[in-house]
Design a protein around this motif. Sequence first.
Motif, PDB file in Angstrom:
ATOM      1  N   LEU A 115     -22.038  51.477  22.635  1.00 43.64           N
ATOM      2  CA  LEU A 115     -20.920  50.795  23.283  1.00 43.64           C
ATOM      3  C   LEU A 115     -21.051  49.279  23.179  1.00 43.64           C
ATOM      4  O   LEU A 115     -20.094  48.554  23.460  1.00 43.64           O
ATOM      5  N   ARG A 116     -22.228  48.797  22.775  1.00 45.96           N
ATOM      6  CA  ARG A 116     -22.409  47.358  22.570  1.00 45.96           C
ATOM      7  C   ARG A 116     -21.921  46.917  21.189  1.00 45.96           C
ATOM      8  O   ARG A 116     -21.920  45.726  20.892  1.00 45.96           O
ATOM      9  N   SER A 117     -21.510  47.861  20.364  1.00 49.30           N
ATOM     10  CA  SER A 117     -21.081  47.545  18.998  1.00 49.30           C
ATOM     11  C   SER A 117     -19.626  47.093  18.976  1.00 49.30           C
ATOM     12  O   SER A 117     -18.714  47.853  19.336  1.00 49.30           O
ATOM     13  N   GLY A 118     -19.417  45.856  18.559  1.00 48.05           N
ATOM     14  CA  GLY A 118     -18.056  45.350  18.436  1.00 48.05           C
ATOM     15  C   GLY A 118     -17.264  46.087  17.374  1.00 48.05           C
ATOM     16  O   GLY A 118     -16.046  46.273  17.505  1.00 48.05           O
ATOM     17  N   ARG A 119     -17.931  46.535  16.327  1.00 50.99           N
ATOM     18  CA  ARG A 119     -17.244  47.252  15.252  1.00 50.99           C
ATOM     19  C   ARG A 119     -16.719  48.602  15.757  1.00 50.99           C
ATOM     20  O   ARG A 119     -15.644  49.049  15.336  1.00 50.99           O
ATOM     21  N   LEU A 120     -17.476  49.234  16.642  1.00 56.94           N
ATOM     22  CA  LEU A 120     -17.004  50.492  17.217  1.00 56.94           C
ATOM     23  C   LEU A 120     -15.750  50.257  18.052  1.00 56.94           C
ATOM     24  O   LEU A 120     -14.787  51.034  17.978  1.00 56.94           O
ATOM     25  N   TRP A 121     -15.720  49.189  18.819  1.00 56.09           N
ATOM     26  CA  TRP A 121     -14.554  48.908  19.648  1.00 56.09           C
ATOM     27  C   TRP A 121     -13.329  48.566  18.800  1.00 56.09           C
ATOM     28  O   TRP A 121     -12.190  48.868  19.180  1.00 56.09           O
ATOM     29  N   LEU A 122     -13.544  47.953  17.633  1.00 60.88           N
ATOM     30  CA  LEU A 122     -12.424  47.694  16.724  1.00 60.88           C
ATOM     31  C   LEU A 122     -11.832  49.011  16.223  1.00 60.88           C
ATOM     32  O   LEU A 122     -10.603  49.161  16.128  1.00 60.88           O
ATOM     33  N   VAL A 123     -12.701  49.960  15.906  1.00 63.22           N
ATOM     34  CA  VAL A 123     -12.225  51.272  15.465  1.00 63.22           C
ATOM     35  C   VAL A 123     -11.434  51.949  16.587  1.00 63.22           C
ATOM     36  O   VAL A 123     -10.359  52.512  16.358  1.00 63.22           O
ATOM     37  N   LEU A 124     -11.949  51.882  17.806  1.00 61.32           N
ATOM     38  CA  LEU A 124     -11.258  52.503  18.936  1.00 61.32           C
ATOM     39  C   LEU A 124      -9.903  51.840  19.176  1.00 61.32           C
ATOM     40  O   LEU A 124      -8.915  52.518  19.494  1.00 61.32           O
ATOM     41  N   ALA A 125      -9.849  50.522  19.019  1.00 60.13           N
ATOM     42  CA  ALA A 125      -8.566  49.822  19.177  1.00 60.13           C
ATOM     43  C   ALA A 125      -7.573  50.252  18.111  1.00 60.13           C
ATOM     44  O   ALA A 125      -6.382  50.434  18.391  1.00 60.13           O
ATOM     45  N   LEU A 134     -21.033  61.109  20.485  1.00 58.59           N
ATOM     46  CA  LEU A 134     -20.287  60.217  21.375  1.00 58.59           C
ATOM     47  C   LEU A 134     -19.259  59.424  20.584  1.00 58.59           C
ATOM     48  O   LEU A 134     -18.119  59.247  21.035  1.00 58.59           O
ATOM     49  N   GLY A 135     -19.628  58.953  19.391  1.00 55.65           N
ATOM     50  CA  GLY A 135     -18.686  58.201  18.569  1.00 55.65           C
ATOM     51  C   GLY A 135     -17.469  59.022  18.211  1.00 55.65           C
ATOM     52  O   GLY A 135     -16.330  58.540  18.287  1.00 55.65           O
ATOM     53  N   SER A 136     -17.688  60.288  17.842  1.00 53.32           N
ATOM     54  CA  SER A 136     -16.570  61.172  17.533  1.00 53.32           C
ATOM     55  C   SER A 136     -15.700  61.406  18.758  1.00 53.32           C
ATOM     56  O   SER A 136     -14.464  61.372  18.686  1.00 53.32           O
ATOM     57  N   ALA A 137     -16.352  61.634  19.899  1.00 60.29           N
ATOM     58  CA  ALA A 137     -15.598  61.880  21.133  1.00 60.29           C
ATOM     59  C   ALA A 137     -14.782  60.656  21.541  1.00 60.29           C
ATOM     60  O   ALA A 137     -13.639  60.781  22.007  1.00 60.29           O
ATOM     61  N   THR A 174     -13.520  58.290  19.574  1.00 62.19           N
ATOM     62  CA  THR A 174     -12.359  58.088  18.712  1.00 62.19           C
ATOM     63  C   THR A 174     -11.231  59.049  19.075  1.00 62.19           C
ATOM     64  O   THR A 174     -10.060  58.651  19.143  1.00 62.19           O
ATOM     65  N   VAL A 175     -11.575  60.306  19.322  1.00 61.68           N
ATOM     66  CA  VAL A 175     -10.547  61.275  19.720  1.00 61.68           C
ATOM     67  C   VAL A 175      -9.936  60.878  21.064  1.00 61.68           C
ATOM     68  O   VAL A 175      -8.722  60.973  21.271  1.00 61.68           O
ATOM     69  N   SER A 176     -10.780  60.405  21.993  1.00 61.41           N
ATOM     70  CA  SER A 176     -10.276  59.963  23.295  1.00 61.41           C
ATOM     71  C   SER A 176      -9.341  58.772  23.139  1.00 61.41           C
ATOM     72  O   SER A 176      -8.333  58.656  23.852  1.00 61.41           O
ATOM     73  N   ALA A 177      -9.666  57.873  22.201  1.00 63.86           N
ATOM     74  CA  ALA A 177      -8.809  56.707  21.968  1.00 63.86           C
ATOM     75  C   ALA A 177      -7.449  57.145  21.432  1.00 63.86           C
ATOM     76  O   ALA A 177      -6.410  56.609  21.824  1.00 63.86           O
ATOM     77  N   PHE A 178      -7.452  58.135  20.526  1.00 64.04           N
ATOM     78  CA  PHE A 178      -6.181  58.667  20.033  1.00 64.04           C
ATOM     79  C   PHE A 178      -5.369  59.281  21.180  1.00 64.04           C
ATOM     80  O   PHE A 178      -4.154  59.074  21.287  1.00 64.04           O
ATOM     81  N   ASP A 179      -6.050  60.044  22.052  1.00 72.56           N
ATOM     82  CA  ASP A 179      -5.354  60.690  23.165  1.00 72.56           C
ATOM     83  C   ASP A 179      -4.825  59.656  24.159  1.00 72.56           C
ATOM     84  O   ASP A 179      -3.723  59.807  24.701  1.00 72.56           O
ATOM     85  N   LEU A 180      -5.614  58.615  24.408  1.00 70.47           N
ATOM     86  CA  LEU A 180      -5.166  57.548  25.298  1.00 70.47           C
ATOM     87  C   LEU A 180      -3.926  56.870  24.731  1.00 70.47           C
ATOM     88  O   LEU A 180      -2.965  56.587  25.454  1.00 70.47           O
ATOM     89  N   GLY A 181      -3.943  56.634  23.418  1.00 69.58           N
ATOM     90  CA  GLY A 181      -2.781  56.027  22.783  1.00 69.58           C
ATOM     91  C   GLY A 181      -1.555  56.912  22.858  1.00 69.58           C
ATOM     92  O   GLY A 181      -0.431  56.430  23.048  1.00 69.58           O
ATOM     93  N   THR A 182      -1.762  58.226  22.720  1.00 68.32           N
ATOM     94  CA  THR A 182      -0.636  59.159  22.820  1.00 68.32           C
ATOM     95  C   THR A 182      -0.014  59.130  24.208  1.00 68.32           C
ATOM     96  O   THR A 182       1.213  59.110  24.355  1.00 68.32           O
TER      97      THR A 182
END
Length: 248
Positions: free
Chosen positions: A61-71, A184-187, A189-197
């Motif tokens: 969760l400290r990875s900025g690149r991961l947060w960019l993917v989630l965004a 966790l990374g897979s979960a 990303t899917v959660s981010a898609f669901d949040l966006g939906t």
Amino acid sequence: MLANVVGVPLGAFAGQLMGWRGPFSILAVLAPAAMVLIARSVPKERRGGQTVSIRSELSPLRSGRLWLVLAACATTSVGVLGTYTYVAPPLTDRAGVAAALVPLVRVGFGAGFLVGGRAGDVRPYATTIKAAASAAVVLLTRGLLSAFAVPTMALVALLGLVAFLGTPVLIALGVRFAGKAPTLGSALTVSAFDLGTAAGSWVTVLALGSPCQVAGPAMVGAAMAALALVPTITSALIQGRRSRPAFG
């Protein structure tokens, strides 16, 4: 992906025949059967496996690149799936498409899911950028041509094709940037898609009540899809700097 090709259209068709409660009743019956199949098919966890600490699991969760993917996941989903949630009103109320044809239009959208993803194996970052840009253009065009039946139906199918070219790539990048916590990374990303939906569905309701009326969701979706270009382009630029050879 198969659920979007088969399940969503069947659910829409069942809703037309049985009312909106019908598909939920069917799912309530199928869920216990799915539990039995999962229990029989999924391998049992082996004893003595490596235990991962909570701190290690949360460290990505400290990875900025991961947060960019989630965004990117969330903004893409807001624009595309939020609009797709209320795809029927623009088709029936404005374009004059028969209600019986709406499930078939949904099949076309779902088929786009299956085609997308191959390009991501070759150029993952370029694929995510192209997917976001293409989705914005298709949604904008759909909003402008929402009164015409044939172009609208074709654009719905095209949206499913172009918008989700980047979906498997974003999930793969989320797993990669999660490092020692790929599950966790897979979960996430899917959660981010669901949040966006969920957020997109709410925004779409507001757009339906705007002066644009049934054309509003596509116009708002185009803006949201364009917003996904910010994290995707930023990710590509960061990757480009990391890949560039250092001199001196």
